[in-house]
Enzyme design. Structure first.
Site, PDB file in Angstrom:
ATOM      1  CB  CYS A 139       8.678  -2.389  -1.818  1.00 48.89           C
ATOM      2  SG  CYS A 139      11.146  -2.396  -1.745  1.00 48.89           S
TER       3      CYS A 139
HETATM    4  N1  SAJ Z   1       2.058  -4.371   5.727  1.00 43.14           N
HETATM    5  C1  SAJ Z   1       0.585  -4.704   6.451  1.00 43.14           C
HETATM    6  N2  SAJ Z   1       0.184  -5.571   6.300  1.00 43.14           N
HETATM    7  C2  SAJ Z   1       0.613  -6.790   6.245  1.00 43.14           C
HETATM    8  C3  SAJ Z   1       2.091  -6.574   5.032  1.00 43.14           C
HETATM    9  C4  SAJ Z   1       3.135  -5.510   5.271  1.00 43.14           C
HETATM   10  O1  SAJ Z   1       0.624  -3.845   6.571  1.00 43.14           O
HETATM   11  O2  SAJ Z   1      -0.136  -7.842   5.549  1.00 43.14           O
HETATM   12  C5  SAJ Z   1       2.916  -3.095   5.550  1.00 43.14           C
HETATM   13  C6  SAJ Z   1       4.469  -2.616   6.466  1.00 43.14           C
HETATM   14  O3  SAJ Z   1       3.392  -2.566   8.170  1.00 43.14           O
HETATM   15  C7  SAJ Z   1       4.457  -2.273   5.970  1.00 43.14           C
HETATM   16  C8  SAJ Z   1       4.154  -2.163   4.545  1.00 43.14           C
HETATM   17  O4  SAJ Z   1       3.126  -2.758   3.691  1.00 43.14           O
HETATM   18  O5  SAJ Z   1       4.947  -0.986   6.608  1.00 43.14           O
HETATM   19  C9  SAJ Z   1       5.375  -2.969   3.571  1.00 43.14           C
HETATM   20  O6  SAJ Z   1       5.992  -4.709   4.043  1.00 43.14           O
HETATM   21  P1  SAJ Z   1       6.983  -5.529   3.784  1.00 43.14           P
HETATM   22  O7  SAJ Z   1       6.187  -6.690   4.561  1.00 43.14           O
HETATM   23  O8  SAJ Z   1       5.224  -5.605   2.270  1.00 43.14           O
HETATM   24  O9  SAJ Z   1       7.940  -4.837   3.350  1.00 43.14           O
HETATM   25  P2  SAJ Z   1       8.720  -4.330   2.422  1.00 43.14           P
HETATM   26  O10 SAJ Z   1       8.169  -3.135   1.403  1.00 43.14           O
HETATM   27  O11 SAJ Z   1      10.718  -4.626   2.518  1.00 43.14           O
HETATM   28  O12 SAJ Z   1       8.516  -5.902   1.100  1.00 43.14           O
HETATM   29  C10 SAJ Z   1       9.514  -6.672   1.338  1.00 43.14           C
HETATM   30  C11 SAJ Z   1       9.397  -6.553  -1.196  1.00 43.14           C
HETATM   31  N3  SAJ Z   1      10.713  -7.139  -1.468  1.00 43.14           N
HETATM   32  C12 SAJ Z   1      10.987  -7.138  -2.632  1.00 43.14           C
HETATM   33  O13 SAJ Z   1      10.874  -5.948  -2.996  1.00 43.14           O
HETATM   34  C13 SAJ Z   1      11.655  -7.819  -3.132  1.00 43.14           C
HETATM   35  C14 SAJ Z   1       8.290  -7.283  -1.318  1.00 43.14           C
HETATM   36  O14 SAJ Z   1       8.069  -7.978  -2.297  1.00 43.14           O
HETATM   37  C15 SAJ Z   1       8.383  -8.293  -0.394  1.00 43.14           C
HETATM   38  O15 SAJ Z   1       6.531  -9.481  -0.296  1.00 43.14           O
HETATM   39  C16 SAJ Z   1       8.102  -8.013   1.539  1.00 43.14           C
HETATM   40  O16 SAJ Z   1       9.032  -7.950   1.198  1.00 43.14           O
HETATM   41  C17 SAJ Z   1       7.556  -9.068   2.533  1.00 43.14           C
HETATM   42  O17 SAJ Z   1       7.268 -10.349   1.916  1.00 43.14           O
HETATM   43  O18 SAJ Z   1       8.229  -9.115   3.293  1.00 43.14           O
END
Ligand code: SAJ
Length: 423
Positions: free
Chosen positions: A260
Protein backbone atom coordinates in the site's frame (compact mmCIF):
# COMPACT_ATOMS: atom_id res chain seq x y z
CA UNK A 1 -31.97 -13.07 -5.13
CA UNK A 2 -29.24 -10.89 -6.76
CA UNK A 3 -26.06 -12.65 -7.81
CA UNK A 4 -22.78 -11.12 -6.63
CA UNK A 5 -19.34 -12.21 -7.84
CA UNK A 6 -16.18 -11.20 -5.97
CA UNK A 7 -13.09 -11.48 -8.18
CA UNK A 8 -9.91 -11.91 -6.16
CA UNK A 9 -10.09 -13.73 -2.80
CA UNK A 10 -7.17 -12.10 -1.02
CA UNK A 11 -7.10 -9.93 2.12
CA UNK A 12 -9.62 -7.58 0.48
CA UNK A 13 -11.91 -9.89 -1.51
CA UNK A 14 -12.27 -12.80 0.91
CA UNK A 15 -13.57 -10.80 3.91
CA UNK A 16 -15.97 -8.99 1.57
CA UNK A 17 -17.24 -12.25 0.04
CA UNK A 18 -17.86 -13.63 3.54
CA UNK A 19 -19.69 -10.44 4.56
CA UNK A 20 -21.96 -10.79 1.52
CA UNK A 21 -22.58 -14.47 2.32
CA UNK A 22 -23.22 -13.59 5.96
CA UNK A 23 -26.02 -11.20 4.97
CA UNK A 24 -27.90 -14.20 3.55
CA UNK A 25 -29.51 -11.95 0.96
CA UNK A 26 -27.42 -12.66 -2.11
CA UNK A 27 -26.20 -15.51 -4.28
CA UNK A 28 -22.46 -15.10 -3.75
CA UNK A 29 -19.67 -16.59 -5.86
CA UNK A 30 -16.00 -16.03 -5.06
CA UNK A 31 -13.67 -16.23 -8.05
CA UNK A 32 -9.89 -16.59 -7.96
CA UNK A 33 -7.20 -17.85 -10.34
CA UNK A 34 -5.44 -19.81 -7.60
CA UNK A 35 -6.89 -23.35 -7.36
CA UNK A 36 -5.08 -24.08 -4.07
CA UNK A 37 -6.62 -20.99 -2.47
CA UNK A 38 -10.08 -21.89 -3.87
CA UNK A 39 -9.81 -25.45 -2.51
CA UNK A 40 -8.85 -24.15 0.95
CA UNK A 41 -11.79 -21.71 0.97
CA UNK A 42 -14.23 -24.41 -0.17
CA UNK A 43 -12.95 -26.45 2.79
CA UNK A 44 -13.80 -23.47 5.08
CA UNK A 45 -10.10 -22.93 5.72
CA UNK A 46 -8.88 -19.37 5.46
CA UNK A 47 -5.69 -18.86 3.40
CA UNK A 48 -5.24 -15.66 5.47
CA UNK A 49 -3.85 -15.38 9.02
CA UNK A 50 -6.71 -12.99 9.88
CA UNK A 51 -8.60 -14.30 12.95
CA UNK A 52 -11.94 -12.70 11.94
CA UNK A 53 -11.77 -14.27 8.48
CA UNK A 54 -10.85 -17.67 9.92
CA UNK A 55 -13.87 -17.62 12.26
CA UNK A 56 -16.36 -16.17 9.82
CA UNK A 57 -15.41 -18.48 6.96
CA UNK A 58 -16.31 -21.45 9.13
CA UNK A 59 -19.64 -19.89 10.11
CA UNK A 60 -20.52 -18.53 6.66
CA UNK A 61 -18.85 -20.83 4.13
CA UNK A 62 -18.73 -19.44 0.60
CA UNK A 63 -18.64 -21.01 -2.85
CA UNK A 64 -15.23 -20.33 -4.43
CA UNK A 65 -14.26 -21.26 -7.96
CA UNK A 66 -11.60 -20.89 -10.64
CA UNK A 67 -14.22 -21.51 -13.31
CA UNK A 68 -15.04 -18.13 -14.89
CA UNK A 69 -18.33 -19.44 -16.34
CA UNK A 70 -19.61 -19.21 -12.75
CA UNK A 71 -19.65 -15.43 -13.27
CA UNK A 72 -22.63 -15.90 -15.63
CA UNK A 73 -25.65 -13.66 -14.89
CA UNK A 74 -23.99 -11.71 -12.05
CA UNK A 75 -25.81 -8.53 -11.10
CA UNK A 76 -22.76 -7.09 -9.32
CA UNK A 77 -19.11 -7.90 -10.11
CA UNK A 78 -16.62 -6.75 -7.45
CA UNK A 79 -12.93 -6.59 -8.46
CA UNK A 80 -10.48 -7.03 -5.57
CA UNK A 81 -7.26 -8.02 -7.27
CA UNK A 82 -3.70 -6.70 -6.66
CA UNK A 83 -2.54 -3.39 -8.13
CA UNK A 84 1.27 -3.50 -7.71
CA UNK A 85 3.90 -1.47 -9.57
CA UNK A 86 6.40 -2.57 -12.22
CA UNK A 87 10.17 -2.30 -11.67
CA UNK A 88 10.15 1.31 -12.92
CA UNK A 89 7.35 2.07 -10.40
CA UNK A 90 4.79 2.39 -13.21
CA UNK A 91 1.33 1.08 -12.22
CA UNK A 92 0.85 -2.58 -13.09
CA UNK A 93 -2.74 -2.79 -14.30
CA UNK A 94 -2.46 -6.36 -15.59
CA UNK A 95 -4.57 -7.95 -12.86
CA UNK A 96 -7.44 -5.45 -13.13
CA UNK A 97 -7.30 -5.62 -16.93
CA UNK A 98 -7.56 -9.40 -16.77
CA UNK A 99 -10.46 -9.17 -14.34
CA UNK A 100 -12.25 -6.68 -16.62
CA UNK A 101 -11.71 -8.95 -19.62
CA UNK A 102 -13.18 -11.91 -17.72
CA UNK A 103 -16.16 -9.85 -16.56
CA UNK A 104 -16.85 -8.59 -20.07
CA UNK A 105 -17.60 -12.15 -21.16
CA UNK A 106 -20.54 -12.19 -18.74
CA UNK A 107 -21.54 -8.53 -18.42
CA UNK A 108 -25.24 -7.98 -19.12
CA UNK A 109 -27.28 -4.75 -19.31
CA UNK A 110 -28.26 -3.49 -15.87
CA UNK A 111 -25.27 -5.01 -14.10
CA UNK A 112 -22.84 -3.06 -11.86
CA UNK A 113 -19.05 -3.52 -11.90
CA UNK A 114 -17.26 -2.28 -8.74
CA UNK A 115 -13.51 -1.86 -8.39
CA UNK A 116 -12.14 -2.06 -4.81
CA UNK A 117 -8.43 -2.26 -5.61
CA UNK A 118 -6.38 0.88 -4.98
CA UNK A 119 -5.70 2.79 -8.20
CA UNK A 120 -4.83 6.27 -9.40
CA UNK A 121 -7.57 8.73 -10.37
CA UNK A 122 -8.69 7.96 -13.93
CA UNK A 123 -8.05 4.21 -13.90
CA UNK A 124 -11.71 3.18 -13.99
CA UNK A 125 -12.50 5.35 -17.01
CA UNK A 126 -9.16 5.00 -18.80
CA UNK A 127 -8.26 1.35 -18.16
CA UNK A 128 -11.32 -0.64 -17.11
CA UNK A 129 -14.22 0.99 -18.97
CA UNK A 130 -12.71 0.61 -22.48
CA UNK A 131 -12.26 -3.13 -21.90
CA UNK A 132 -15.82 -3.58 -20.64
CA UNK A 133 -17.31 -1.58 -23.53
CA UNK A 134 -15.13 -3.00 -26.30
CA UNK A 135 -15.84 -6.64 -25.63
CA UNK A 136 -19.57 -6.21 -24.94
CA UNK A 137 -20.57 -3.34 -27.28
CA UNK A 138 -22.47 -2.03 -24.24
CA UNK A 139 -22.15 1.61 -23.18
CA UNK A 140 -20.88 2.23 -19.67
CA UNK A 141 -23.17 4.44 -17.61
CA UNK A 142 -26.14 3.77 -19.88
CA UNK A 143 -26.19 -0.05 -20.15
CA UNK A 144 -24.18 -0.90 -17.00
CA UNK A 145 -22.71 1.04 -14.10
CA UNK A 146 -19.04 1.16 -13.15
CA UNK A 147 -18.25 2.11 -9.53
CA UNK A 148 -15.19 2.50 -7.32
CA UNK A 149 -15.28 1.74 -3.60
CA UNK A 150 -11.63 1.79 -2.48
CA UNK A 151 -10.75 -0.90 0.08
CA UNK A 152 -9.48 0.24 3.46
CA UNK A 153 -8.46 -3.06 5.03
CA UNK A 154 -5.56 -2.78 7.45
CA UNK A 155 -3.96 -6.22 7.59
CA UNK A 156 -3.45 -7.53 11.12
CA UNK A 157 -5.43 -4.71 12.76
CA UNK A 158 -7.38 -6.10 15.73
CA UNK A 159 -9.66 -3.03 15.97
CA UNK A 160 -10.50 -1.77 12.50
CA UNK A 161 -12.14 -4.14 10.04
CA UNK A 162 -14.58 -4.37 7.18
CA UNK A 163 -17.60 -3.75 9.42
CA UNK A 164 -16.45 -0.57 11.16
CA UNK A 165 -14.27 1.27 8.64
CA UNK A 166 -16.18 3.99 6.75
CA UNK A 167 -16.04 3.76 2.96
CA UNK A 168 -16.34 6.12 -0.01
CA UNK A 169 -18.02 5.21 -3.30
CA UNK A 170 -18.34 6.89 -6.69
CA UNK A 171 -19.97 5.82 -9.96
CA UNK A 172 -19.78 6.49 -13.68
CA UNK A 173 -23.56 6.90 -13.64
CA UNK A 174 -24.09 9.16 -10.66
CA UNK A 175 -27.82 8.38 -10.60
CA UNK A 176 -26.93 4.73 -9.86
CA UNK A 177 -24.47 5.54 -7.05
CA UNK A 178 -27.06 5.45 -4.28
CA UNK A 179 -28.21 1.97 -5.33
CA UNK A 180 -24.72 0.46 -5.14
CA UNK A 181 -23.98 2.44 -1.96
CA UNK A 182 -27.09 0.91 -0.42
CA UNK A 183 -25.79 -2.56 -1.33
CA UNK A 184 -22.62 -1.80 0.67
CA UNK A 185 -24.66 -0.36 3.55
CA UNK A 186 -26.73 -3.51 3.54
CA UNK A 187 -23.77 -5.90 3.87
CA UNK A 188 -21.32 -3.83 5.91
CA UNK A 189 -23.58 -1.60 8.01
CA UNK A 190 -20.79 0.97 8.27
CA UNK A 191 -20.79 4.56 6.96
CA UNK A 192 -20.82 4.57 3.13
CA UNK A 193 -20.12 8.07 1.80
CA UNK A 194 -21.31 8.79 -1.75
CA UNK A 195 -18.92 11.01 -3.72
CA UNK A 196 -19.62 12.78 -6.97
CA UNK A 197 -17.39 10.84 -9.37
CA UNK A 198 -15.15 7.84 -9.98
CA UNK A 199 -12.08 10.09 -9.95
CA UNK A 200 -12.85 11.52 -6.50
CA UNK A 201 -13.38 7.99 -5.16
CA UNK A 202 -10.07 6.85 -6.68
CA UNK A 203 -8.28 9.94 -5.36
CA UNK A 204 -9.43 9.45 -1.75
CA UNK A 205 -7.52 6.22 -1.20
CA UNK A 206 -4.36 7.25 -3.00
CA UNK A 207 -4.10 10.51 -1.02
CA UNK A 208 -4.74 8.66 2.26
CA UNK A 209 -1.78 6.39 1.66
CA UNK A 210 0.41 9.12 0.21
CA UNK A 211 -0.35 11.17 3.33
CA UNK A 212 1.11 8.31 5.36
CA UNK A 213 4.16 7.94 3.12
CA UNK A 214 5.15 11.63 3.31
CA UNK A 215 4.69 11.70 7.08
CA UNK A 216 6.90 8.66 7.48
CA UNK A 217 9.47 10.30 5.21
CA UNK A 218 9.30 13.40 7.41
CA UNK A 219 10.25 11.48 10.57
CA UNK A 220 12.79 9.38 8.68
CA UNK A 221 14.59 12.56 7.64
CA UNK A 222 14.34 13.85 11.21
CA UNK A 223 15.87 10.56 12.40
CA UNK A 224 18.99 11.19 10.34
CA UNK A 225 19.40 14.77 11.60
CA UNK A 226 18.61 13.86 15.23
CA UNK A 227 21.13 11.00 15.16
CA UNK A 228 23.70 13.53 13.89
CA UNK A 229 22.72 15.96 16.67
CA UNK A 230 22.49 13.23 19.34
CA UNK A 231 18.83 13.94 20.18
CA UNK A 232 16.35 11.12 20.91
CA UNK A 233 13.68 11.58 18.22
CA UNK A 234 11.39 8.91 19.63
CA UNK A 235 11.17 10.66 22.98
CA UNK A 236 10.65 13.93 21.10
CA UNK A 237 7.75 12.56 19.03
CA UNK A 238 6.23 10.95 22.11
CA UNK A 239 6.39 14.30 23.90
CA UNK A 240 5.00 16.23 20.93
CA UNK A 241 2.13 13.74 20.80
CA UNK A 242 0.58 15.29 23.86
CA UNK A 243 -0.43 18.21 21.66
CA UNK A 244 -4.20 17.63 21.40
CA UNK A 245 -4.46 19.04 17.87
CA UNK A 246 -2.45 19.62 14.73
CA UNK A 247 0.12 16.89 15.32
CA UNK A 248 -0.03 13.23 14.24
CA UNK A 249 2.80 10.90 15.25
CA UNK A 250 4.55 8.73 12.72
CA UNK A 251 7.67 6.73 13.47
CA UNK A 252 11.11 6.43 11.83
CA UNK A 253 12.36 3.00 10.89
CA UNK A 254 14.40 0.68 8.70
CA UNK A 255 12.16 1.33 5.71
CA UNK A 256 8.62 1.42 4.30
CA UNK A 257 7.32 -1.88 2.99
CA UNK A 258 3.98 -3.33 2.06
CA UNK A 259 1.85 -3.17 -1.05
CA UNK A 260 0.00 0.00 0.00
CA UNK A 261 2.19 2.78 1.36
CA UNK A 262 5.30 1.88 -0.63
CA UNK A 263 3.31 1.56 -3.86
CA UNK A 264 0.30 3.87 -3.95
CA UNK A 265 2.23 7.17 -4.19
CA UNK A 266 3.70 5.99 -7.50
CA UNK A 267 0.19 5.57 -8.93
CA UNK A 268 -0.52 9.23 -8.22
CA UNK A 269 2.94 10.44 -9.33
CA UNK A 270 2.78 8.60 -12.66
CA UNK A 271 -0.81 9.63 -13.49
CA UNK A 272 -0.14 13.30 -12.63
CA UNK A 273 2.86 13.20 -15.00
CA UNK A 274 0.47 12.36 -17.83
CA UNK A 275 -1.26 15.65 -16.99
CA UNK A 276 2.12 17.42 -17.01
CA UNK A 277 2.38 17.79 -13.26
CA UNK A 278 5.57 16.77 -11.46
CA UNK A 279 5.00 15.68 -7.86
CA UNK A 280 8.46 16.77 -6.60
CA UNK A 281 7.52 16.47 -2.91
CA UNK A 282 5.94 13.00 -3.22
CA UNK A 283 8.97 11.78 -5.19
CA UNK A 284 11.37 13.20 -2.61
CA UNK A 285 9.42 11.46 0.16
CA UNK A 286 9.70 8.16 -1.72
CA UNK A 287 13.45 8.76 -2.08
CA UNK A 288 13.84 9.38 1.65
CA UNK A 289 11.87 6.26 2.59
CA UNK A 290 13.77 4.20 0.03
CA UNK A 291 17.05 5.42 1.59
CA UNK A 292 16.29 3.91 5.02
CA UNK A 293 17.67 0.41 4.32
CA UNK A 294 21.03 2.04 3.45
CA UNK A 295 20.79 4.24 6.55
CA UNK A 296 20.10 1.18 8.69
CA UNK A 297 23.31 -0.48 7.43
CA UNK A 298 25.18 2.80 8.05
CA UNK A 299 23.99 2.66 11.68
CA UNK A 300 25.35 -0.91 11.87
CA UNK A 301 28.74 0.21 10.49
CA UNK A 302 28.88 3.11 12.98
CA UNK A 303 28.07 0.75 15.86
CA UNK A 304 30.74 -1.74 14.85
CA UNK A 305 33.26 1.08 14.38
CA UNK A 306 32.86 1.90 18.06
CA UNK A 307 34.40 -1.50 18.83
CA UNK A 308 36.85 -1.20 15.97
CA UNK A 309 35.14 -3.89 13.89
CA UNK A 310 34.25 -3.52 10.22
CA UNK A 311 31.08 -5.05 8.77
CA UNK A 312 33.45 -7.16 6.71
CA UNK A 313 33.77 -10.56 8.38
CA UNK A 314 31.20 -9.75 11.09
CA UNK A 315 28.45 -12.29 11.75
CA UNK A 316 25.18 -10.33 11.53
CA UNK A 317 21.82 -11.71 12.66
CA UNK A 318 18.87 -10.15 10.82
CA UNK A 319 15.61 -10.36 12.79
CA UNK A 320 12.39 -9.90 10.82
CA UNK A 321 11.64 -10.18 7.11
CA UNK A 322 7.91 -9.25 7.02
CA UNK A 323 7.04 -5.64 6.09
CA UNK A 324 5.27 -5.09 9.41
CA UNK A 325 4.76 -6.94 12.70
CA UNK A 326 2.51 -10.01 13.04
CA UNK A 327 1.83 -10.07 9.29
CA UNK A 328 3.07 -12.88 7.03
CA UNK A 329 3.74 -10.60 4.06
CA UNK A 330 7.11 -9.84 2.48
CA UNK A 331 5.96 -7.43 -0.24
CA UNK A 332 8.32 -4.45 -0.61
CA UNK A 333 9.92 -5.37 2.72
CA UNK A 334 13.15 -3.38 3.37
CA UNK A 335 14.72 -6.54 4.84
CA UNK A 336 15.96 -7.84 1.51
CA UNK A 337 17.85 -4.69 0.56
CA UNK A 338 19.36 -4.47 4.05
CA UNK A 339 20.59 -8.07 3.82
CA UNK A 340 22.09 -7.44 0.36
CA UNK A 341 23.86 -4.27 1.56
CA UNK A 342 25.35 -6.07 4.59
CA UNK A 343 26.57 -8.94 2.41
CA UNK A 344 28.02 -6.48 -0.15
CA UNK A 345 30.21 -5.12 2.65
CA UNK A 346 31.39 -8.61 3.62
CA UNK A 347 28.99 -9.19 6.50
CA UNK A 348 27.96 -12.82 7.03
CA UNK A 349 24.19 -12.87 7.51
CA UNK A 350 21.85 -15.30 9.25
CA UNK A 351 18.17 -14.29 9.10
CA UNK A 352 15.09 -15.27 11.11
CA UNK A 353 11.38 -14.39 10.93
CA UNK A 354 8.81 -16.36 12.97
CA UNK A 355 6.29 -15.96 10.15
CA UNK A 356 8.75 -17.26 7.56
CA UNK A 357 10.49 -20.28 9.05
CA UNK A 358 11.25 -21.62 5.58
CA UNK A 359 13.03 -18.37 4.63
CA UNK A 360 14.91 -18.35 7.94
CA UNK A 361 18.46 -19.71 8.31
CA UNK A 362 17.70 -21.29 11.65
CA UNK A 363 15.84 -20.71 14.92
CA UNK A 364 15.96 -17.39 16.76
CA UNK A 365 18.28 -18.99 19.32
CA UNK A 366 20.67 -20.28 16.66
CA UNK A 367 20.79 -16.84 15.00
CA UNK A 368 21.52 -15.17 18.34
CA UNK A 369 24.22 -17.76 19.10
CA UNK A 370 25.80 -17.17 15.67
CA UNK A 371 25.78 -13.37 15.70
CA UNK A 372 28.24 -10.73 16.82
CA UNK A 373 25.75 -8.04 15.78
CA UNK A 374 21.98 -7.94 15.32
CA UNK A 375 19.82 -5.84 13.00
CA UNK A 376 16.11 -5.84 13.97
CA UNK A 377 13.95 -4.96 10.97
CA UNK A 378 10.44 -6.08 11.96
CA UNK A 379 9.12 -5.52 15.49
CA UNK A 380 7.41 -8.90 15.86
CA UNK A 381 6.28 -9.44 19.46
CA UNK A 382 8.71 -12.40 19.68
CA UNK A 383 11.68 -10.01 19.44
CA UNK A 384 10.55 -7.50 22.04
CA UNK A 385 11.82 -9.68 24.89
CA UNK A 386 15.41 -9.22 23.69
CA UNK A 387 16.64 -7.20 26.67
CA UNK A 388 20.28 -6.36 27.39
CA UNK A 389 20.52 -9.38 29.72
CA UNK A 390 19.29 -11.79 27.05
CA UNK A 391 21.53 -10.35 24.33
CA UNK A 392 24.55 -10.35 26.65
CA UNK A 393 24.04 -14.10 27.23
CA UNK A 394 24.58 -14.64 23.51
CA UNK A 395 27.63 -12.35 23.39
CA UNK A 396 25.96 -9.80 21.10
CA UNK A 397 28.13 -6.68 20.86
CA UNK A 398 26.07 -4.33 18.67
CA UNK A 399 22.34 -4.10 17.96
CA UNK A 400 20.60 -1.91 15.41
CA UNK A 401 16.99 -1.47 16.53
CA UNK A 402 15.36 -0.77 13.18
CA UNK A 403 11.96 -0.05 14.74
CA UNK A 404 13.10 1.62 17.98
CA UNK A 405 11.08 -0.91 19.97
CA UNK A 406 13.72 -2.56 22.18
CA UNK A 407 14.63 -1.61 25.74
CA UNK A 408 17.48 0.77 24.95
CA UNK A 409 18.53 1.40 28.57
CA UNK A 410 18.79 -2.31 29.42
CA UNK A 411 20.92 -2.87 26.32
CA UNK A 412 23.27 -0.02 27.12
CA UNK A 413 23.52 -1.21 30.76
CA UNK A 414 24.64 -4.59 29.42
CA UNK A 415 27.53 -2.78 27.65
CA UNK A 416 26.07 -3.55 24.25
CA UNK A 417 26.17 -0.82 21.63
CA UNK A 418 22.62 0.30 20.83
CA UNK A 419 21.92 2.00 17.50
CA UNK A 420 18.34 3.10 16.91
CA UNK A 421 16.90 4.95 13.92
CA UNK A 422 16.58 8.40 15.41
CA UNK A 423 17.60 7.35 18.91
N1 SAJ B 1 5.88 2.47 8.80
C1 SAJ B 1 6.88 3.31 9.29
N2 SAJ B 1 6.52 4.32 10.14
C2 SAJ B 1 5.22 4.53 10.51
C3 SAJ B 1 4.22 3.67 9.98
C4 SAJ B 1 4.57 2.64 9.13
O1 SAJ B 1 8.07 3.16 8.98
O2 SAJ B 1 4.95 5.45 11.28
C5 SAJ B 1 6.27 1.40 7.87
C6 SAJ B 1 5.92 0.02 8.36
O3 SAJ B 1 6.99 -0.54 9.07
C7 SAJ B 1 5.65 -0.74 7.07
C8 SAJ B 1 5.13 0.33 6.12
O4 SAJ B 1 5.52 1.60 6.68
O5 SAJ B 1 6.84 -1.28 6.55
C9 SAJ B 1 3.62 0.30 5.93
O6 SAJ B 1 3.09 0.26 7.22
P1 SAJ B 1 1.50 0.50 7.47
O7 SAJ B 1 1.27 0.46 8.94
O8 SAJ B 1 1.07 1.70 6.74
O9 SAJ B 1 0.84 -0.83 6.91
P2 SAJ B 1 0.07 -1.14 5.58
O10 SAJ B 1 0.95 -1.04 4.40
O11 SAJ B 1 -0.63 -2.42 5.84
O12 SAJ B 1 -0.99 0.05 5.46
C10 SAJ B 1 -2.34 -0.19 5.76
C11 SAJ B 1 -3.05 0.74 4.84
N3 SAJ B 1 -4.44 0.40 4.78
C12 SAJ B 1 -5.04 0.48 3.58
O13 SAJ B 1 -4.44 0.74 2.56
C13 SAJ B 1 -6.48 0.23 3.58
C14 SAJ B 1 -2.91 2.17 5.29
O14 SAJ B 1 -3.86 3.00 4.59
C15 SAJ B 1 -3.17 2.32 6.75
O15 SAJ B 1 -2.94 3.69 7.13
C16 SAJ B 1 -2.21 1.44 7.52
O16 SAJ B 1 -2.53 0.07 7.14
C17 SAJ B 1 -2.38 1.62 9.01
O17 SAJ B 1 -2.86 2.68 9.41
O18 SAJ B 1 -1.94 0.72 9.73
Amino acid sequence: MKKITVIGLGYVGLPLAIAIQKSGKYDLVGFDLNQEKVDLINNKTSPLEDELVKTELKRYPIKATTDKSQLEASDIFIIAVPTPVLDDHAPDYRHIQAAATTISEYLKPGANVVLESTVNPGTCEEVILPILEKETKLEGGRDFNLSHCPERINPGDPKWNLYNIPRNIGSLNISKNKEIANFYRDILNTEINEVSSLKVAEATKVIENTFRDINIAYVNELAKSFDAMGIDLIETIQASSNKPFGFMAHWPGAGVGGHCIAVDPYYLIKRAEKSNFNHRFLKEAREINNSMPEYTVKRLAEGLNRIKKPINGTKVGVLGLAYKPEVADLRESPAFEIIELIKAQGGEVMKFDPYFEDYSDGSLESVLEYSDAIVLITAHKKFLTLTGKVLQKYGIKVIVDGRNKLDKQSIISANIIYQGIGR
